[in-house]
Motif scaffolding. Structure first.
Motif, PDB file in Angstrom:
ATOM      1  N   ALA A 202       0.840  -1.203   0.000  1.00 28.92           N
ATOM      2  CA  ALA A 202       0.000   0.000   0.000  1.00 28.92           C
ATOM      3  C   ALA A 202       0.877   1.256   0.000  1.00 28.92           C
ATOM      4  CB  ALA A 202      -0.932  -0.010   1.213  1.00 28.92           C
ATOM      5  N   THR A 203       1.951   1.235   0.765  1.00 27.68           N
ATOM      6  CA  THR A 203       2.870   2.371   0.794  1.00 27.68           C
ATOM      7  C   THR A 203       3.470   2.607  -0.585  1.00 27.68           C
ATOM      8  OG1 THR A 203       3.367   2.018   3.123  1.00 27.68           O
ATOM      9  CG2 THR A 203       4.995   3.264   1.851  1.00 27.68           C
ATOM     10  N   GLN A 204       3.861   1.539  -1.262  1.00 28.85           N
ATOM     11  CA  GLN A 204       4.410   1.680  -2.612  1.00 28.85           C
ATOM     12  C   GLN A 204       3.380   2.316  -3.553  1.00 28.85           C
ATOM     13  OE1 GLN A 204       5.541  -2.395  -3.356  1.00 28.85           O
ATOM     14  NE2 GLN A 204       7.684  -1.997  -2.849  1.00 28.85           N
ATOM     15  N   ALA A 205       2.131   1.875  -3.456  1.00 31.93           N
ATOM     16  CA  ALA A 205       1.082   2.413  -4.326  1.00 31.93           C
ATOM     17  C   ALA A 205       0.831   3.891  -4.044  1.00 31.93           C
ATOM     18  CB  ALA A 205      -0.207   1.602  -4.154  1.00 31.93           C
ATOM     19  N   VAL A 206       0.752   4.258  -2.776  1.00 31.52           N
ATOM     20  CA  VAL A 206       0.501   5.659  -2.422  1.00 31.52           C
ATOM     21  C   VAL A 206       1.702   6.511  -2.815  1.00 31.52           C
ATOM     22  CG1 VAL A 206       0.152   7.252  -0.480  1.00 31.52           C
ATOM     23  CG2 VAL A 206      -1.185   5.145  -0.635  1.00 31.52           C
ATOM     24  N   ASN A 207       2.921   6.019  -2.588  1.00 29.03           N
ATOM     25  CA  ASN A 207       4.111   6.775  -2.990  1.00 29.03           C
ATOM     26  C   ASN A 207       4.166   6.975  -4.499  1.00 29.03           C
ATOM     27  OD1 ASN A 207       5.040   7.239  -0.404  1.00 29.03           O
ATOM     28  ND2 ASN A 207       6.418   5.501  -0.396  1.00 29.03           N
ATOM     29  N   ALA A 208       3.756   5.982  -5.259  1.00 27.56           N
ATOM     30  CA  ALA A 208       3.726   6.124  -6.718  1.00 27.56           C
ATOM     31  C   ALA A 208       2.729   7.214  -7.113  1.00 27.56           C
ATOM     32  CB  ALA A 208       3.364   4.795  -7.373  1.00 27.56           C
ATOM     33  N   SER A 209       1.572   7.215  -6.459  1.00 33.58           N
ATOM     34  CA  SER A 209       0.579   8.258  -6.725  1.00 33.58           C
ATOM     35  C   SER A 209       1.143   9.624  -6.340  1.00 33.58           C
ATOM     36  CB  SER A 209      -0.709   7.974  -5.940  1.00 33.58           C
ATOM     37  OG  SER A 209      -1.611   9.044  -6.085  1.00 33.58           O
TER      38      SER A 209
ATOM     39  N   THR B  96      -3.307  13.177  -4.069  1.00 32.83           N
ATOM     40  CA  THR B  96      -3.071  11.781  -3.703  1.00 32.83           C
ATOM     41  C   THR B  96      -4.237  11.258  -2.869  1.00 32.83           C
ATOM     42  OG1 THR B  96      -0.675  12.036  -3.830  1.00 32.83           O
ATOM     43  CG2 THR B  96      -1.491  10.215  -2.502  1.00 32.83           C
ATOM     44  N   ASN B  97      -4.671  12.033  -1.875  1.00 26.35           N
ATOM     45  CA  ASN B  97      -5.823  11.624  -1.069  1.00 26.35           C
ATOM     46  C   ASN B  97      -7.068  11.436  -1.939  1.00 26.35           C
ATOM     47  OD1 ASN B  97      -4.234  11.842   1.216  1.00 26.35           O
ATOM     48  ND2 ASN B  97      -5.692  13.089   2.330  1.00 26.35           N
ATOM     49  N   ARG B  98      -7.295  12.374  -2.858  1.00 30.31           N
ATOM     50  CA  ARG B  98      -8.459  12.285  -3.737  1.00 30.31           C
ATOM     51  C   ARG B  98      -8.420  11.005  -4.561  1.00 30.31           C
ATOM     52  NH1 ARG B  98      -9.677  12.053  -8.398  1.00 30.31           N
ATOM     53  NH2 ARG B  98      -7.627  12.577  -9.214  1.00 30.31           N
ATOM     54  N   GLN B  99      -7.254  10.667  -5.068  1.00 22.72           N
ATOM     55  CA  GLN B  99      -7.124   9.470  -5.893  1.00 22.72           C
ATOM     56  C   GLN B  99      -7.419   8.199  -5.087  1.00 22.72           C
ATOM     57  OE1 GLN B  99      -3.226   8.915  -7.622  1.00 22.72           O
ATOM     58  NE2 GLN B  99      -4.136   8.030  -9.460  1.00 22.72           N
ATOM     59  N   VAL B 100      -6.908   8.120  -3.878  1.00 25.98           N
ATOM     60  CA  VAL B 100      -7.155   6.944  -3.044  1.00 25.98           C
ATOM     61  C   VAL B 100      -8.616   6.911  -2.611  1.00 25.98           C
ATOM     62  CG1 VAL B 100      -6.533   5.737  -0.908  1.00 25.98           C
ATOM     63  CG2 VAL B 100      -4.746   6.818  -2.293  1.00 25.98           C
ATOM     64  N   GLU B 101      -9.169   8.073  -2.264  1.00 21.34           N
ATOM     65  CA  GLU B 101     -10.588   8.117  -1.884  1.00 21.34           C
ATOM     66  C   GLU B 101     -11.478   7.695  -3.049  1.00 21.34           C
ATOM     67  OE1 GLU B 101     -13.961  11.364  -0.627  1.00 21.34           O
ATOM     68  OE2 GLU B 101     -11.915  11.735   0.043  1.00 21.34           O
ATOM     69  N   GLU B 102     -11.128   8.106  -4.240  1.00 17.60           N
ATOM     70  CA  GLU B 102     -11.894   7.713  -5.430  1.00 17.60           C
ATOM     71  C   GLU B 102     -11.865   6.194  -5.610  1.00 17.60           C
ATOM     72  OE1 GLU B 102     -10.790   8.523  -9.872  1.00 17.60           O
ATOM     73  OE2 GLU B 102     -11.695  10.346  -9.020  1.00 17.60           O
ATOM     74  N   LEU B 103     -10.738   5.591  -5.324  1.00 14.57           N
ATOM     75  CA  LEU B 103     -10.586   4.149  -5.452  1.00 14.57           C
ATOM     76  C   LEU B 103     -11.406   3.403  -4.398  1.00 14.57           C
ATOM     77  CD1 LEU B 103      -9.022   1.724  -6.742  1.00 14.57           C
ATOM     78  CD2 LEU B 103      -7.335   2.062  -4.934  1.00 14.57           C
ATOM     79  N   LEU B 104     -11.356   3.871  -3.158  1.00 10.07           N
ATOM     80  CA  LEU B 104     -11.982   3.155  -2.038  1.00 10.07           C
ATOM     81  C   LEU B 104     -13.405   3.612  -1.721  1.00 10.07           C
ATOM     82  CD1 LEU B 104      -9.012   3.112   0.500  1.00 10.07           C
ATOM     83  CD2 LEU B 104      -9.725   1.287  -1.056  1.00 10.07           C
ATOM     84  N   GLY B 105     -13.736   4.824  -2.097  1.00 10.74           N
ATOM     85  CA  GLY B 105     -14.995   5.417  -1.659  1.00 10.74           C
ATOM     86  C   GLY B 105     -14.749   6.201  -0.376  1.00 10.74           C
ATOM     87  N   ARG B 106     -15.580   7.221  -0.152  1.00  9.96           N
ATOM     88  CA  ARG B 106     -15.375   8.139   0.982  1.00  9.96           C
ATOM     89  C   ARG B 106     -15.361   7.423   2.325  1.00  9.96           C
ATOM     90  NH1 ARG B 106     -15.886  13.747   2.084  1.00  9.96           N
ATOM     91  NH2 ARG B 106     -15.944  13.977  -0.158  1.00  9.96           N
TER      92      ARG B 106
END
Length: 151
Positions: A21-28, A116-126
């Motif tokens: 997960a850290t790798q994915a967020v860091n890439a974003s 970055t937060n927006r992208q992860v939130e879009e993936l997971l839902g609010r």
């Protein structure tokens, strides 16, 4: 209380999944802008919120390990983003502050963090995003509290 199952399979391990997960967020994070790392942004953000801080406090607030903080600060200073000065009241203590350029980079970093937060939130839902952030904060806070208790 029952223990979380771990079958010995790599995919079941929390450390492995947190690393992924850290790798994915860091890439974003890297996709969205500046040449700051997440740790460098954390340091700039803390300084932007506090004006200045001594190195120990800064490392603690930014959650940067003391062994990596000094080289990180040296890089930020070389880029003209921070200044370091000896505290006149305690010569063993170094005070760190943002430069004007550092304040500008902190502002750009906030935009990068929002994206970055927006992208992860879009993936997971609010709701799931909020739950994830809450659980990660609790996990980090628990580790911090245990570390303080051992000191």
């Amino acid at each position: 209380m029952t223990r979380a199952p771990y079958s010995g399979v790599l995919a079941d391990g929390i450390a492995h999944q947190l690393r992924r997960a850290t790798q994915a967020v860091n890439a974003s994070w890297q996709q969205h802008g500046s040449d700051l790392t997440a740790a460098q942004f954390a340091v700039l953000q803390v300084l932007d919120e506090r004006e200045s801080a001594d190195q120990k406090t800064l490392g603690s607030l930014a959650a940067v390990d003391p062994s990596t903080l000094t080289p990180l600060l040296d890089r930020l200073q070389a880029r003209g983003l921070i200044t370091k000065a000896t505290d006149p009241r305690n010569r063993r203590r170094h005070l760190v502050a943002l430069t004007t350029h550092g304040r500008e980079q902190a502002a750009r970093g906030r935009i990068q963090a929002e994206e970055t937060n927006r992208q992860v939130e879009e993936l997971l839902g609010r709701e799931r995003f909020f739950i994830l952030v809450t659980l990660l904060r609790e996990l980090g806070d628990a580790a911090l509290i245990r570390g303080l208790e051992r000191s």
